[in-house]
Motif scaffolding. Structure first.
Motif, PDB file in Angstrom:
ATOM      1  N   PRO A   9      -8.935  -1.619 -16.239  1.00 53.39           N
ATOM      2  CA  PRO A   9      -8.163  -0.518 -16.821  1.00 53.39           C
ATOM      3  C   PRO A   9      -8.073   0.695 -15.896  1.00 53.39           C
ATOM      4  N   ILE A  10      -9.025   0.815 -14.976  1.00 51.02           N
ATOM      5  CA  ILE A  10      -8.961   1.873 -13.967  1.00 51.02           C
ATOM      6  C   ILE A  10      -8.365   1.241 -12.717  1.00 51.02           C
ATOM      7  N   HIS A  11      -7.116   1.573 -12.419  1.00 43.09           N
ATOM      8  CA  HIS A  11      -6.464   1.011 -11.235  1.00 43.09           C
ATOM      9  C   HIS A  11      -5.439   1.996 -10.692  1.00 43.09           C
ATOM     10  N   THR A  12      -5.113   1.786  -9.431  1.00 44.77           N
ATOM     11  CA  THR A  12      -4.153   2.620  -8.720  1.00 44.77           C
ATOM     12  C   THR A  12      -3.082   1.709  -8.136  1.00 44.77           C
ATOM     13  N   GLU A  13      -1.824   2.071  -8.311  1.00 45.32           N
ATOM     14  CA  GLU A  13      -0.736   1.285  -7.719  1.00 45.32           C
ATOM     15  C   GLU A  13      -0.387   1.875  -6.362  1.00 45.32           C
ATOM     16  N   ILE A  14      -0.278   0.993  -5.365  1.00 41.84           N
ATOM     17  CA  ILE A  14      -0.001   1.417  -3.997  1.00 41.84           C
ATOM     18  C   ILE A  14       1.115   0.540  -3.420  1.00 41.84           C
ATOM     19  N   PRO A  15       2.229   1.156  -2.984  1.00 41.95           N
ATOM     20  CA  PRO A  15       3.272   0.363  -2.323  1.00 41.95           C
ATOM     21  C   PRO A  15       2.854   0.047  -0.880  1.00 41.95           C
ATOM     22  N   VAL A  16       3.130  -1.156  -0.453  1.00 42.54           N
ATOM     23  CA  VAL A  16       2.849  -1.534   0.937  1.00 42.54           C
ATOM     24  C   VAL A  16       3.950  -0.950   1.813  1.00 42.54           C
ATOM     25  N   ALA A  17       3.556  -0.276   2.868  1.00 43.97           N
ATOM     26  CA  ALA A  17       4.517   0.310   3.811  1.00 43.97           C
ATOM     27  C   ALA A  17       4.753  -0.652   4.981  1.00 43.97           C
ATOM     28  N   TRP A  18       5.959  -0.653   5.500  1.00 47.35           N
ATOM     29  CA  TRP A  18       6.306  -1.503   6.638  1.00 47.35           C
ATOM     30  C   TRP A  18       5.344  -1.288   7.806  1.00 47.35           C
ATOM     31  N   GLY A  19       5.017  -0.040   8.083  1.00 50.60           N
ATOM     32  CA  GLY A  19       4.164   0.302   9.219  1.00 50.60           C
ATOM     33  C   GLY A  19       2.713  -0.128   9.067  1.00 50.60           C
ATOM     34  N   GLU A  20       2.319  -0.627   7.891  1.00 45.99           N
ATOM     35  CA  GLU A  20       0.940  -1.102   7.693  1.00 45.99           C
ATOM     36  C   GLU A  20       0.745  -2.530   8.183  1.00 45.99           C
ATOM     37  N   MET A  21       1.848  -3.189   8.526  1.00 44.80           N
ATOM     38  CA  MET A  21       1.731  -4.563   9.035  1.00 44.80           C
ATOM     39  C   MET A  21       1.422  -4.534  10.517  1.00 44.80           C
ATOM     40  N   ASP A  22       0.735  -5.580  10.982  1.00 37.32           N
ATOM     41  CA  ASP A  22       0.385  -5.654  12.392  1.00 37.32           C
ATOM     42  C   ASP A  22       1.219  -6.719  13.099  1.00 37.32           C
ATOM     43  N   ALA A  23       0.876  -7.030  14.319  1.00 37.35           N
ATOM     44  CA  ALA A  23       1.636  -7.993  15.128  1.00 37.35           C
ATOM     45  C   ALA A  23       1.637  -9.390  14.514  1.00 37.35           C
ATOM     46  N   LEU A  24       0.695  -9.676  13.644  1.00 39.68           N
ATOM     47  CA  LEU A  24       0.620 -10.984  12.991  1.00 39.68           C
ATOM     48  C   LEU A  24       1.411 -11.016  11.687  1.00 39.68           C
ATOM     49  N   GLN A  25       2.172  -9.950  11.435  1.00 42.54           N
ATOM     50  CA  GLN A  25       3.101  -9.848  10.307  1.00 42.54           C
ATOM     51  C   GLN A  25       2.433  -9.845   8.936  1.00 42.54           C
ATOM     52  N   HIS A  26       1.249  -9.241   8.857  1.00 43.07           N
ATOM     53  CA  HIS A  26       0.619  -8.996   7.559  1.00 43.07           C
ATOM     54  C   HIS A  26      -0.092  -7.652   7.626  1.00 43.07           C
ATOM     55  N   VAL A  27      -0.472  -7.120   6.473  1.00 44.08           N
ATOM     56  CA  VAL A  27      -1.130  -5.817   6.432  1.00 44.08           C
ATOM     57  C   VAL A  27      -2.407  -5.887   7.257  1.00 44.08           C
ATOM     58  N   ASN A  28      -2.573  -4.937   8.157  1.00 46.38           N
ATOM     59  CA  ASN A  28      -3.737  -4.886   9.034  1.00 46.38           C
ATOM     60  C   ASN A  28      -5.005  -4.660   8.224  1.00 46.38           C
ATOM     61  N   ASN A  29      -6.091  -5.271   8.663  1.00 46.67           N
ATOM     62  CA  ASN A  29      -7.347  -5.218   7.908  1.00 46.67           C
ATOM     63  C   ASN A  29      -7.849  -3.803   7.649  1.00 46.67           C
ATOM     64  N   VAL A  30      -7.657  -2.882   8.559  1.00 48.71           N
ATOM     65  CA  VAL A  30      -8.172  -1.519   8.378  1.00 48.71           C
ATOM     66  C   VAL A  30      -7.448  -0.778   7.257  1.00 48.71           C
ATOM     67  N   VAL A  31      -6.221  -1.172   6.961  1.00 49.58           N
ATOM     68  CA  VAL A  31      -5.426  -0.495   5.940  1.00 49.58           C
ATOM     69  C   VAL A  31      -6.060  -0.642   4.559  1.00 49.58           C
ATOM     70  N   TYR A  32      -6.741  -1.749   4.333  1.00 52.16           N
ATOM     71  CA  TYR A  32      -7.366  -1.964   3.029  1.00 52.16           C
ATOM     72  C   TYR A  32      -8.397  -0.889   2.721  1.00 52.16           C
ATOM     73  N   PHE A  33      -9.056  -0.353   3.741  1.00 45.25           N
ATOM     74  CA  PHE A  33     -10.019   0.719   3.504  1.00 45.25           C
ATOM     75  C   PHE A  33      -9.314   2.001   3.052  1.00 45.25           C
ATOM     76  N   ARG A  34      -8.070   2.190   3.490  1.00 41.67           N
ATOM     77  CA  ARG A  34      -7.276   3.315   2.982  1.00 41.67           C
ATOM     78  C   ARG A  34      -6.886   3.081   1.528  1.00 41.67           C
ATOM     79  N   TYR A  35      -6.542   1.819   1.206  1.00 40.76           N
ATOM     80  CA  TYR A  35      -6.235   1.485  -0.185  1.00 40.76           C
ATOM     81  C   TYR A  35      -7.459   1.752  -1.069  1.00 40.76           C
ATOM     82  N   PHE A  36      -8.630   1.320  -0.602  1.00 44.19           N
ATOM     83  CA  PHE A  36      -9.864   1.566  -1.364  1.00 44.19           C
ATOM     84  C   PHE A  36     -10.081   3.064  -1.543  1.00 44.19           C
ATOM     85  N   GLU A  37      -9.843   3.824  -0.466  1.00 48.06           N
ATOM     86  CA  GLU A  37     -10.029   5.267  -0.530  1.00 48.06           C
ATOM     87  C   GLU A  37      -9.107   5.893  -1.578  1.00 48.06           C
ATOM     88  N   SER A  38      -7.856   5.481  -1.603  1.00 48.80           N
ATOM     89  CA  SER A  38      -6.911   6.028  -2.581  1.00 48.80           C
ATOM     90  C   SER A  38      -7.384   5.747  -4.008  1.00 48.80           C
TER      91      SER A  38
END
Length: 143
Positions: A9-38
Motif C-alpha cells: 500500500p506504500i508505493h511510489t510510481e516512477i516513469p522510466v526515462a530514456w536516458g536511464e538505459m545503458d548501452a545494453l538497452q536496459h535500465v542501468n543498475n545504478v538507476v535502481y538506487f535512485r528509484y529506491f531513494e525516491s
C-alpha cells in the motif's frame, strides 16, 4: 498489479526515462538506487521523519544498500516501487523495496536498505523519537 498494490500500500510510481538505459538497452543498475531513494523519501515524508531532521538535526543515513535484479527494464515503462519496513529497533530499521513493471506486469527488482538514525550536531548515532518509532512499528511487516 492489483495484488502488488494490495501487498504494497506504500508505493511510489516512477516513469522510466530514456536516458536511464545503458548501452545494453536496459535500465542501468545504478538507476535502481535512485528509484529506491525516491520511494524512501516519499515514505519518510509520509511518516514525518523530516520534521525531526529540521527541529533536532536528527535524521536517517544508510548503513547498507542492496539490489537484486530479476528482470531487465526498458523504456517506455512505469514502475511501482513498493516499500515495506522490518526489524524496527530504537535507532535503526530495514526498508525493503519491490519494483513492479507495469509494462511487464511483473516484479523486476528487489532491494533493501539499513537505515540508522544520526545526530548531525554530534556526529553520532541517535535514537528514534517515540512518535517516529510508533509510526515505523505501525508499518512494520515480518519479512
Amino acid at each position: 498489479m492489483d495484488d502488488f498494490i494490495e501487498q504494497h500500500p506504500i508505493h511510489t510510481e516512477i516513469p522510466v526515462a530514456w536516458g536511464e538505459m545503458d548501452a545494453l538497452q536496459h535500465v542501468n543498475n545504478v538507476v535502481y538506487f535512485r528509484y529506491f531513494e525516491s520511494a524512501r523519501i516519499d515514505f519518510f515524508t509520509q511518516i514525518g521523519l523530516f520534521k525531526e531532521l529540521q527541529t533536532a538535526s536528527i535524521g536517517p543515513v544508510l548503513a547498507d544498500n542492496n539490489a537484486r535484479y530479476k528482470r531487465p527494464v526498458t523504456y517506455p515503462d512505469n514502475l511501482l516501487v513498493g516499500v515495506t519496513i522490518s526489524d524496527v529497533q530504537t535507532d535503526r530499521f530495514m526498508m525493503h523495496y519491490t519494483v513492479f513493471s507495469k509494462a511487464q506486469q511483473a516484479v523486476t527488482t528487489l532491494g533493501s536498505s539499513l537505515v540508522v538514525m544520526f545526530d548531525f550536531k554530534t556526529g553520532k548515532k541517535s535514537v528514534l523519537s517515540g512518535e517516529l518509532l510508533a509510526s515505523l512499528k505501525s508499518h512494520e511487516k515480518q519479512v
